[in-house]
Scaffold this active site. Sequence first.
Site, PDB file in Angstrom:
ATOM      1  N   HIS A  12      -2.895   1.912  58.303  1.00  0.00           N
ATOM      2  CA  HIS A  12      -2.747   0.499  58.659  1.00  0.00           C
ATOM      3  C   HIS A  12      -4.099  -0.013  59.135  1.00  0.00           C
ATOM      4  O   HIS A  12      -4.837   0.713  59.787  1.00  0.00           O
ATOM      5  CB  HIS A  12      -1.707   0.333  59.780  1.00  0.00           C
ATOM      6  CG  HIS A  12      -1.181  -1.047  59.876  1.00  0.00           C
ATOM      7  ND1 HIS A  12      -1.813  -2.028  60.595  1.00  0.00           N
ATOM      8  CD2 HIS A  12      -0.102  -1.628  59.316  1.00  0.00           C
ATOM      9  CE1 HIS A  12      -1.136  -3.146  60.480  1.00  0.00           C
ATOM     10  NE2 HIS A  12      -0.092  -2.929  59.703  1.00  0.00           N
ATOM     11  N   ASP A  22       6.612   0.690  56.452  1.00  0.00           N
ATOM     12  CA  ASP A  22       7.161   0.873  55.112  1.00  0.00           C
ATOM     13  C   ASP A  22       7.541   2.306  54.798  1.00  0.00           C
ATOM     14  O   ASP A  22       8.199   2.563  53.796  1.00  0.00           O
ATOM     15  CB  ASP A  22       6.136   0.402  54.065  1.00  0.00           C
ATOM     16  CG  ASP A  22       6.032  -1.101  54.033  1.00  0.00           C
ATOM     17  OD1 ASP A  22       7.054  -1.750  54.273  1.00  0.00           O
ATOM     18  OD2 ASP A  22       4.929  -1.620  53.779  1.00  0.00           O
ATOM     19  N   HIS A  36       0.514  -3.978  50.612  1.00  0.00           N
ATOM     20  CA  HIS A  36       1.136  -4.748  51.709  1.00  0.00           C
ATOM     21  C   HIS A  36       2.651  -4.509  51.628  1.00  0.00           C
ATOM     22  O   HIS A  36       3.093  -3.363  51.680  1.00  0.00           O
ATOM     23  CB  HIS A  36       0.706  -6.210  51.550  1.00  0.00           C
ATOM     24  CG  HIS A  36       1.036  -7.130  52.682  1.00  0.00           C
ATOM     25  ND1 HIS A  36       1.432  -6.704  53.916  1.00  0.00           N
ATOM     26  CD2 HIS A  36       1.028  -8.498  52.749  1.00  0.00           C
ATOM     27  CE1 HIS A  36       1.650  -7.756  54.701  1.00  0.00           C
ATOM     28  NE2 HIS A  36       1.421  -8.853  54.013  1.00  0.00           N
TER      29      HIS A  36
HETATM   30  N1  ACO Z   1      -3.498   7.623  51.870  1.00  0.00           N
HETATM   31  C1  ACO Z   1      -4.671   8.308  51.806  1.00  0.00           C
HETATM   32  N2  ACO Z   1      -5.819   7.901  52.359  1.00  0.00           N
HETATM   33  C2  ACO Z   1      -5.806   6.739  52.999  1.00  0.00           C
HETATM   34  C3  ACO Z   1      -4.634   5.961  53.117  1.00  0.00           C
HETATM   35  C4  ACO Z   1      -3.456   6.449  52.534  1.00  0.00           C
HETATM   36  N3  ACO Z   1      -2.311   5.775  52.616  1.00  0.00           N
HETATM   37  N4  ACO Z   1      -4.906   4.834  53.816  1.00  0.00           N
HETATM   38  C5  ACO Z   1      -6.205   4.890  54.132  1.00  0.00           C
HETATM   39  N5  ACO Z   1      -6.760   6.047  53.638  1.00  0.00           N
HETATM   40  C6  ACO Z   1      -8.133   6.498  53.831  1.00  0.00           C
HETATM   41  C7  ACO Z   1      -9.088   5.760  52.923  1.00  0.00           C
HETATM   42  O1  ACO Z   1      -9.261   6.417  51.696  1.00  0.00           O
HETATM   43  C8  ACO Z   1     -10.340   5.756  53.774  1.00  0.00           C
HETATM   44  O2  ACO Z   1     -10.922   7.029  53.683  1.00  0.00           O
HETATM   45  P1  ACO Z   1     -12.526   7.165  53.611  1.00  0.00           P
HETATM   46  O3  ACO Z   1     -13.017   6.674  54.951  1.00  0.00           O
HETATM   47  O4  ACO Z   1     -12.770   8.602  53.342  1.00  0.00           O
HETATM   48  O5  ACO Z   1     -12.963   6.279  52.476  1.00  0.00           O
HETATM   49  C9  ACO Z   1      -9.822   5.615  55.196  1.00  0.00           C
HETATM   50  O6  ACO Z   1      -8.511   6.176  55.163  1.00  0.00           O
HETATM   51  C10 ACO Z   1      -9.759   4.161  55.673  1.00  0.00           C
HETATM   52  O7  ACO Z   1      -8.944   3.443  54.761  1.00  0.00           O
HETATM   53  P2  ACO Z   1      -9.209   1.951  54.333  1.00  0.00           P
HETATM   54  O8  ACO Z   1      -8.669   1.759  52.937  1.00  0.00           O
HETATM   55  O9  ACO Z   1     -10.625   1.561  54.593  1.00  0.00           O
HETATM   56  O10 ACO Z   1      -8.292   1.209  55.382  1.00  0.00           O
HETATM   57  P3  ACO Z   1      -7.791  -0.288  55.297  1.00  0.00           P
HETATM   58  O11 ACO Z   1      -7.622  -0.754  56.681  1.00  0.00           O
HETATM   59  O12 ACO Z   1      -8.674  -1.103  54.406  1.00  0.00           O
HETATM   60  O13 ACO Z   1      -6.391  -0.149  54.544  1.00  0.00           O
HETATM   61  C11 ACO Z   1      -4.099   0.047  54.100  1.00  0.00           C
HETATM   62  C12 ACO Z   1      -5.165  -0.245  55.171  1.00  0.00           C
HETATM   63  C13 ACO Z   1      -4.258  -0.928  52.922  1.00  0.00           C
HETATM   64  C14 ACO Z   1      -2.734  -0.189  54.726  1.00  0.00           C
HETATM   65  C15 ACO Z   1      -4.242   1.522  53.631  1.00  0.00           C
HETATM   66  O14 ACO Z   1      -4.048   2.398  54.722  1.00  0.00           O
HETATM   67  C16 ACO Z   1      -3.265   1.862  52.490  1.00  0.00           C
HETATM   68  O15 ACO Z   1      -3.593   1.632  51.326  1.00  0.00           O
HETATM   69  N6  ACO Z   1      -2.069   2.435  52.834  1.00  0.00           N
HETATM   70  C17 ACO Z   1      -1.066   2.722  51.801  1.00  0.00           C
HETATM   71  C18 ACO Z   1      -0.316   1.451  51.441  1.00  0.00           C
HETATM   72  C19 ACO Z   1       0.606   1.016  52.549  1.00  0.00           C
HETATM   73  O16 ACO Z   1       1.363   1.809  53.106  1.00  0.00           O
HETATM   74  N7  ACO Z   1       0.578  -0.282  52.835  1.00  0.00           N
HETATM   75  C20 ACO Z   1       1.484  -0.881  53.829  1.00  0.00           C
HETATM   76  C21 ACO Z   1       0.709  -1.314  55.016  1.00  0.00           C
HETATM   77  S1  ACO Z   1       1.776  -1.924  56.262  1.00  0.00           S
HETATM   78  C22 ACO Z   1       2.239  -3.417  55.697  1.00  0.00           C
HETATM   79  O17 ACO Z   1       1.602  -4.129  54.987  1.00  0.00           O
HETATM   80  C23 ACO Z   1       3.521  -3.835  56.053  1.00  0.00           C
END
Ligand code: ACO
Length: 428
Positions: A307, A363, A268
């Site tokens: 996201h 971010d 987050h």
């Molecule tokens: N890098 C690589 N792969 C990713 C990323 C990433 N940053 N984000 C998602 N994926 C992939 C997952 O591995 C998943 O792949 P799969 O279908 O093969 O398993 C797919 O994309 C879907 O991802 P989920 O984790 O199911 O998506 P979710 O909605 O639960 O997660 C989150 C959202 C937590 C923001 C995620 O994208 C992440 O971890 N991003 C990196 C951290 C980040 O930047 N957080 C800030 C968010 S914005 C905020 O809070 C202000």
Amino acid sequence: MPKDSLTVIDNRTGKQYELPIQDGTIHATDLRQIQLAPDDHGLLSYDPAFMNTAACRSAISFIDGDKGILRYRGYPIEQLAEQSTFLETAYLLLHGELPSASELDRWVFDITHHTIIHENIKKFIDGFHHDAHPMGVFVSTVAALSTFYPEAKHIEDERSRRDQIFRLIAKAPTLAAFAHRHTVGMPYAYPDNDLSYTGNFLNMMFKATEVKYTPHPVLEKALDILFILHADHEQNASTSAMRGVGSAHADPYSAMAAAAAALYGPLHGGANEQVLRMLHEIGSKDNIPAYIQRVKNGEVRLMGFGHRIYKNYDPRATIIKQTADQVFDLTGKNPVIDIALELERIALQDDYFVSRKLYPNVDFYSGIIYEAMKFPIDMFPVLFAIGRTPGWLAQWQEMLLDKEQKIARPRQVYIGSPLRDYAPIEKR
Ligand code: ACO
């Protein structure tokens, strides 16, 4: 004639049910009538991580994740970033309307005159270890404020709520700056009421030996825009924590400490810190392909990408990129911006990211500006928390005034052991 309802047939019993549809939702409690036997609780909906469950009706933020749209109280984020100020936006979030000139003056006066913290809070901050993460200090001191304002427990009292809202918005930058100065061993710089909200924060962060600190207007404006971009984002993890804890009628300091704790997480608000650590680790454009491969192998995540709601470019990231150019004109370019831009270019051509609709989020670029402005990396989540404070408070107040809300209490599907008898220890 189409009806606003959903017809469901339970194939276990052959019975048919009609569930009303309102605002594109069905009410989860309407599923309870779908029973196998009269004493059965009825059907539950199962939704780990709230992927498809609306927990409230809200009039504060609107997001269209497919189109990359964000609005506060109906106003596009682009217009607010360009024309508003952070405190005016805070007023908008909390009151629902933009203020008149006199309302804004009064609001700014009230916030400005609550920026000082009790001297005992300083002693409390002194007690933290020299290398304490400032976000840990921030979370703890926000919680500690509740012990200084016991009347904050009267959450049903509109006046008390208003006072705590002033205090929290006003004192968040003071706590943040004091947390920083403690970790770097500098004397605390007291608030300067002659300065703007954001200018005063820069003063409390960076004032050294000068008699009066004068913030640079470009940096003051850029940080104000960043605070506006972070001010609210509907039902994210930290806002849900704020609402969840607030729903038990805890005071707003305790609820906001919980919200800030959720924000601290690297998935987050802690992501901005991790993005910069990642960019420094990558170190040069030549190392990007190998890093992308590690992401695709599932070894690391590309921090600042992806996201839950945006499946298109995060509109805040677009505005931040423009703001970065203005800051770099003054500070000189942060060299990691070239790595970030190249990383984005390569990622957005790669099927792994395209097929999963992974775009830069707020971010990805914010930390690059903060670093150019000389904020230490571990302050980045704290900066996010200052910006999000009015949003948390607006959502908290909306929840309290919403007659449909009760204590937040999700259900579970029990998957543990069936009934069994306790065995004395010698028989196990
Ligand atoms: N890098 C690589 N792969 C990713 C990323 C990433 N940053 N984000 C998602 N994926 C992939 C997952 O591995 C998943 O792949 P799969 O279908 O093969 O398993 C797919 O994309 C879907 O991802 P989920 O984790 O199911 O998506 P979710 O909605 O639960 O997660 C989150 C959202 C937590 C923001 C995620 O994208 C992440 O971890 N991003 C990196 C951290 C980040 O930047 N957080 C800030 C968010 S914005 C905020 O809070 C202000």
